[in-house]
Design a protein around this motif. Structure first.
Motif, PDB file in Angstrom:
ATOM      1  N   GLU A 131      46.121  42.931  35.737  1.00 26.14           N
ATOM      2  CA  GLU A 131      44.607  43.388  35.592  1.00 26.14           C
ATOM      3  C   GLU A 131      43.758  42.329  36.246  1.00 26.14           C
ATOM      4  N   ARG A 132      42.449  42.457  36.516  1.00 27.19           N
ATOM      5  CA  ARG A 132      41.388  41.532  36.870  1.00 27.19           C
ATOM      6  C   ARG A 132      41.623  40.350  36.141  1.00 27.19           C
ATOM      7  N   ASP A 133      41.805  40.445  34.872  1.00 30.23           N
ATOM      8  CA  ASP A 133      41.364  39.249  33.922  1.00 30.23           C
ATOM      9  C   ASP A 133      42.775  38.919  33.348  1.00 30.23           C
ATOM     10  N   SER A 134      43.851  39.409  33.788  1.00 26.77           N
ATOM     11  CA  SER A 134      45.202  39.039  33.287  1.00 26.77           C
ATOM     12  C   SER A 134      46.061  38.091  34.300  1.00 26.77           C
ATOM     13  N   GLY A 135      46.484  38.752  35.264  1.00 25.91           N
ATOM     14  CA  GLY A 135      47.428  38.010  36.157  1.00 25.91           C
ATOM     15  C   GLY A 135      48.666  37.222  35.516  1.00 25.91           C
ATOM     16  N   SER A 136      48.494  36.018  35.700  1.00 28.80           N
ATOM     17  CA  SER A 136      49.754  35.168  34.965  1.00 28.80           C
ATOM     18  C   SER A 136      49.816  35.406  33.585  1.00 28.80           C
ATOM     19  N   ASP A 137      48.445  35.640  32.926  1.00 34.44           N
ATOM     20  CA  ASP A 137      48.575  35.698  31.445  1.00 34.44           C
ATOM     21  C   ASP A 137      48.646  37.391  31.196  1.00 34.44           C
ATOM     22  N   ALA A 138      49.974  37.645  31.631  1.00 33.90           N
ATOM     23  CA  ALA A 138      50.442  39.264  31.690  1.00 33.90           C
ATOM     24  C   ALA A 138      49.929  40.109  30.721  1.00 33.90           C
ATOM     25  N   PHE A 139      49.992  39.614  29.380  1.00 31.27           N
ATOM     26  CA  PHE A 139      49.822  40.707  28.175  1.00 31.27           C
ATOM     27  C   PHE A 139      48.224  40.506  27.842  1.00 31.27           C
ATOM     28  N   ALA A 140      47.654  39.747  28.691  1.00 31.32           N
ATOM     29  CA  ALA A 140      45.836  39.811  28.362  1.00 31.32           C
ATOM     30  C   ALA A 140      45.274  41.109  28.847  1.00 31.32           C
ATOM     31  N   LEU A 141      45.765  42.227  28.457  1.00 30.61           N
ATOM     32  CA  LEU A 141      45.588  43.547  28.967  1.00 30.61           C
ATOM     33  C   LEU A 141      44.238  44.149  28.301  1.00 30.61           C
ATOM     34  N   LYS A 142      43.264  44.708  29.187  1.00 28.70           N
ATOM     35  CA  LYS A 142      42.048  45.520  28.772  1.00 28.70           C
ATOM     36  C   LYS A 142      42.463  47.026  28.655  1.00 28.70           C
ATOM     37  N   ALA A 179      44.834  44.459  18.311  1.00 27.03           N
ATOM     38  CA  ALA A 179      45.178  43.519  17.507  1.00 27.03           C
ATOM     39  C   ALA A 179      46.416  42.778  17.343  1.00 27.03           C
ATOM     40  N   ALA A 180      47.598  43.538  18.014  1.00 34.01           N
ATOM     41  CA  ALA A 180      48.920  43.153  17.959  1.00 34.01           C
ATOM     42  C   ALA A 180      49.000  42.094  19.205  1.00 34.01           C
ATOM     43  N   GLY A 181      48.349  42.292  20.302  1.00 36.21           N
ATOM     44  CA  GLY A 181      48.717  41.540  21.295  1.00 36.21           C
ATOM     45  C   GLY A 181      49.870  42.031  22.253  1.00 36.21           C
ATOM     46  N   ARG A 182      50.637  41.036  22.401  1.00 33.26           N
ATOM     47  CA  ARG A 182      51.900  41.829  23.315  1.00 33.26           C
ATOM     48  C   ARG A 182      52.763  42.613  22.669  1.00 33.26           C
ATOM     49  N   TRP A 183      52.673  42.428  21.197  1.00 30.75           N
ATOM     50  CA  TRP A 183      53.536  43.547  20.419  1.00 30.75           C
ATOM     51  C   TRP A 183      52.869  45.060  20.052  1.00 30.75           C
ATOM     52  N   GLY A 184      51.872  45.018  20.740  1.00 31.08           N
ATOM     53  CA  GLY A 184      50.931  46.254  20.737  1.00 31.08           C
ATOM     54  C   GLY A 184      50.732  46.785  22.122  1.00 31.08           C
ATOM     55  N   VAL A 185      51.541  46.523  22.824  1.00 34.47           N
ATOM     56  CA  VAL A 185      51.582  47.082  24.297  1.00 34.47           C
ATOM     57  C   VAL A 185      52.650  48.354  24.347  1.00 34.47           C
ATOM     58  N   SER A 186      52.306  49.234  25.091  1.00 28.99           N
ATOM     59  CA  SER A 186      53.137  50.479  25.219  1.00 28.99           C
ATOM     60  C   SER A 186      53.276  50.777  26.724  1.00 28.99           C
ATOM     61  N   GLY A 230      60.068  54.526  26.189  1.00 32.22           N
ATOM     62  CA  GLY A 230      60.427  53.800  24.664  1.00 32.22           C
ATOM     63  C   GLY A 230      59.466  54.348  23.538  1.00 32.22           C
ATOM     64  N   GLY A 231      59.260  53.414  22.590  1.00 31.68           N
ATOM     65  CA  GLY A 231      58.286  53.816  21.664  1.00 31.68           C
ATOM     66  C   GLY A 231      57.050  53.008  21.521  1.00 31.68           C
ATOM     67  N   GLU A 232      55.974  53.332  20.904  1.00 31.64           N
ATOM     68  CA  GLU A 232      54.867  52.560  20.911  1.00 31.64           C
ATOM     69  C   GLU A 232      55.134  51.019  20.364  1.00 31.64           C
ATOM     70  N   GLY A 233      54.521  50.174  21.245  1.00 28.32           N
ATOM     71  CA  GLY A 233      54.844  48.841  21.185  1.00 28.32           C
ATOM     72  C   GLY A 233      56.025  48.220  21.902  1.00 28.32           C
ATOM     73  N   ASP A 234      56.830  49.155  22.283  1.00 31.02           N
ATOM     74  CA  ASP A 234      57.927  48.674  23.304  1.00 31.02           C
ATOM     75  C   ASP A 234      57.477  48.080  24.678  1.00 31.02           C
ATOM     76  N   GLY A 235      56.187  48.197  25.016  1.00 30.89           N
ATOM     77  CA  GLY A 235      55.723  48.131  26.408  1.00 30.89           C
ATOM     78  C   GLY A 235      56.135  46.601  26.660  1.00 30.89           C
ATOM     79  N   GLY A 236      56.097  45.579  25.864  1.00 28.83           N
ATOM     80  CA  GLY A 236      56.291  43.955  25.958  1.00 28.83           C
ATOM     81  C   GLY A 236      57.807  43.775  26.307  1.00 28.83           C
ATOM     82  N   ALA A 237      58.701  44.508  25.910  1.00 27.30           N
ATOM     83  CA  ALA A 237      60.145  44.389  25.921  1.00 27.30           C
ATOM     84  C   ALA A 237      60.642  45.059  27.244  1.00 27.30           C
ATOM     85  N   ILE A 238      59.854  46.080  27.532  1.00 32.72           N
ATOM     86  CA  ILE A 238      60.092  46.826  28.626  1.00 32.72           C
ATOM     87  C   ILE A 238      59.699  46.106  30.043  1.00 32.72           C
ATOM     88  N   PHE A 239      58.325  45.365  29.833  1.00 29.62           N
ATOM     89  CA  PHE A 239      58.073  44.617  30.889  1.00 29.62           C
ATOM     90  C   PHE A 239      58.912  43.163  31.159  1.00 29.62           C
TER      91      PHE A 239
END
Length: 386
Positions: A131-142, A179-186, A230-239
């Motif tokens: 995303e425009r404001d993430s890049g190298s900080d991959a999990f700074a998703l909007k 609120a969960a950061g990378r653990w809240g990514v799906s 996967g499940g909700e919150g599994d996006g970080g592990a998948i990435f």
């Protein structure tokens, strides 16, 4: 870690196929970029028919269930025979970033729905993280995914996404729990026909111009629950799984490009005469050829070492970072040396030498910049020490 006879035969057959069938009118297509879908899709379909896209897939999904090492050998051959670095990058991007993730995390129903098409080329897949404001900080998703009856509503924008303008499906990472950061990514599979999903036009870029790159926009895009990977919150592990495979092997064909490049330089340096002798006899040129061969061989060693680790099922986070870092920077260095060896001729577009340099420079950015790879390596070395 020498290749087996079978793997050498796979590599050489792929090289011969690519040389005979791919990369026609490349100079003109490089000027036009990826706007002409017919140019790009024709070679893409040829790659699919040959089996580059399906080598890693199980037989039940139309694949060949090849080992990682054998797949890498075949993809190296693709780069040896095809001068279109954009096409070869696109093939590797789908194989290692998209197909690998779906193959590993999909349900049986999901696998049957998407893997055959990804393998036979009828589906083109994108990996939608940046995303425009993430890049190298991959999990700074909007980009968000809000739970609703029967599925999720996605909102957000992705940029710099390989294959995005032509994708049929996109693996989109979104936050289901900010609120969960990378653990809240799906992770979700979004299809091209979904309402509220828009694929951007191909971006104009410095190199790799034949590979479409662009953005993805999701505006109140409803995605059914059965397209959650996967499940909700599994996006970080998948990435993290996906990016490890990508960093290990996205340069498989570019190693082949380095071999093709060196062969071209050796031929030119033997024919080009200056001061009454072939330029290969001048020490400065001979040194460059030697350095190019050294970088090629070390890149091959790292590439196939990573492949053997994956074949054994071993985790290789540091190896992935080192492999990506070394090969990406070796390709840039070899491309610079190739330009210097060819002199003025190399600066002209018709030789393709300058195009290799433009194409190589992207490798120090995509898949995690060289600085990020160094950060990953140093963090593992320090083991969390302050």
């Amino acid at each position: 870690m020498p290749l087996t006879t079978e793997q050498i035969e796979l590599r050489d057959a792929a090289r011969d196929f690519a040389a005979a069938n791919l990369g026609r009118d490349l100079e003109a297509r490089d000027r036009r970029g990826a706007e002409d879908a017919g140019d790009w899709l024709g070679d893409w379909r040829k790659c699919a028919e040959y089996g580059f896209l399906s080598a890693q897939l199980p037989v039940e999904y139309g694949g060949r269930r090849m080992s990682v090492s054998s797949t890498v050998a075949m993809l190296e051959g693709l780069g040896m025979g095809c001068a279109d670095n954009g096409l070869t990058l696109a093939v590797n991007g789908q194989v290692w970033a998209v197909t690998e993730a779906i193959k590993t995390f999909a349900t049986d129903e999901q696998a049957g729905r998407w893997l055959p098409g990804l393998g036979d080329g009828s589906l083109i897949g994108s990996d939608g993280m940046t995303e425009r404001d993430s890049g190298s900080d991959a999990f700074a998703l909007k980009t968000t995914a809000e739970r609703v009856d029967g599925g999720y509503v996605l909102n957000g924008e992705k940029i710099l996404i390989g294959l995005a303008p032509r994708c049929d499906i996109a693996l989109v990472f979104a936050s289901t729990d900010p609120a969960a950061g990378r653990w809240g990514v799906s992770a979700f599979i979004v299809e091209a026909g979904d309402e509220g999903f828009e694929r951007g036009l191909p971006d104009s870029k410095m190199g790799l111009r034949t590979a479409p790159l662009g953005g993805l926009t999701l505006e109140n895009c409803f995605v059914p629950e059965d397209r959650l990977l996967g499940g909700e919150g599994d996006g970080g592990a998948i990435f993290q799984h996906s990016v490890e495979w990508e960093r290990c092997f996205i340069f498989a064909s570019h190693v082949g490009s380095m071999a093709r490049q060196l062969e071209q330089c050796v031929d030119f340096a033997g024919r080009r005469k200056v001061f009454g002798t072939a330029i290969a006899n001048h020490q400065s040129v001979g040194n460059r050829l030697a350095d190019m061969r050294l970088r090629l061989e070390t890149s091959r060693l790292m590439l196939y070492h990573a492949a053997e680790m994956k074949d054994r099922g071993e985790p290789c986070t540091m190896t992935a970072a080192m492999t990506k870092l070394h090969i990406s920077e070796a390709f840039v260095a070899n491309s610079t040396d190739a330009l210097r060896i060819h002199g003025g001729a190399g600066y002209m577009t018709e030789t393709g030498v300058e195009r290799d340099l433009r194409d190589a420079l992207g490798g120090v950015i995509y898949g995690g910049t060289s600085d990020i790879q160094r950060q990953v390596i140093s963090a593992i070395l320090m083991g969390g020490r302050a």
